[in-house]
Design a protein around this motif. Structure first.
Motif, PDB file in Angstrom:
ATOM      1  N   UNK A  30       0.563  -1.107  -0.018  1.00  0.00           N
ATOM      2  CA  UNK A  30      -0.311   0.147   0.037  1.00  0.00           C
ATOM      3  C   UNK A  30       0.934   1.244  -0.405  1.00  0.00           C
ATOM      4  N   UNK A  31       1.925   0.903   0.305  1.00  0.00           N
ATOM      5  CA  UNK A  31       2.672   2.516   1.118  1.00  0.00           C
ATOM      6  C   UNK A  31       3.252   2.753  -0.616  1.00  0.00           C
ATOM      7  N   UNK A  32       4.206   1.064  -0.994  1.00  0.00           N
ATOM      8  CA  UNK A  32       4.396   1.625  -2.721  1.00  0.00           C
ATOM      9  C   UNK A  32       3.604   2.485  -3.765  1.00  0.00           C
ATOM     10  N   UNK A  33       2.590   1.972  -3.546  1.00  0.00           N
ATOM     11  CA  UNK A  33       1.476   2.058  -4.215  1.00  0.00           C
ATOM     12  C   UNK A  33       1.141   3.611  -4.514  1.00  0.00           C
ATOM     13  N   UNK A  34       1.479   4.118  -3.141  1.00  0.00           N
ATOM     14  CA  UNK A  34       1.116   5.577  -2.662  1.00  0.00           C
ATOM     15  C   UNK A  34       1.944   6.434  -3.688  1.00  0.00           C
TER      16      UNK A  34
END
Length: 93
Positions: A30-34
């Motif tokens: 989720x952090x990477x996709x942000x």
């Protein structure tokens, strides 16, 4: 830049070179996709197994250059479209 391995996907042998050549912070998917720009990397089965996220265009371009130097191919190189949520998708072809 941030990176994550996607659950249930097998990393290929060349994955250790990605980790060795790029300065990446491990984060959750989720952090990477942000991140503003996303790079996907495919494994031997053709699945995206790793995501690399970059906030700045300069970092994104540096990562792309390093992946090309590893002999990987960007299947979106001649396209402006986003595919599978990624701005670039690299694989060994």
């Amino acid at each position: 830049m941030k990176t994550t391995l996607l659950e249930g996907k097998k990393p290929p042998k060349f994955d250790k070179h990605i980790i060795g050549n790029l300065l990446l912070d491990v984060a959750t998917p989720d952090e990477v996709r942000q991140e503003k720009l996303l790079i996907g990397v495919r494994n031997d089965d053709g699945e995206i197994y790793r995501l690399i996220g970059a906030t700045k265009h300069n970092s994104f371009m540096n990562a792309i250059e390093e992946l090309f130097d590893l002999g990987l191919t960007d299947e979106l190189q001649d396209s402006d479209e986003i595919r599978e949520g990624c701005d670039a998708i690299f694989s060994e072809q």
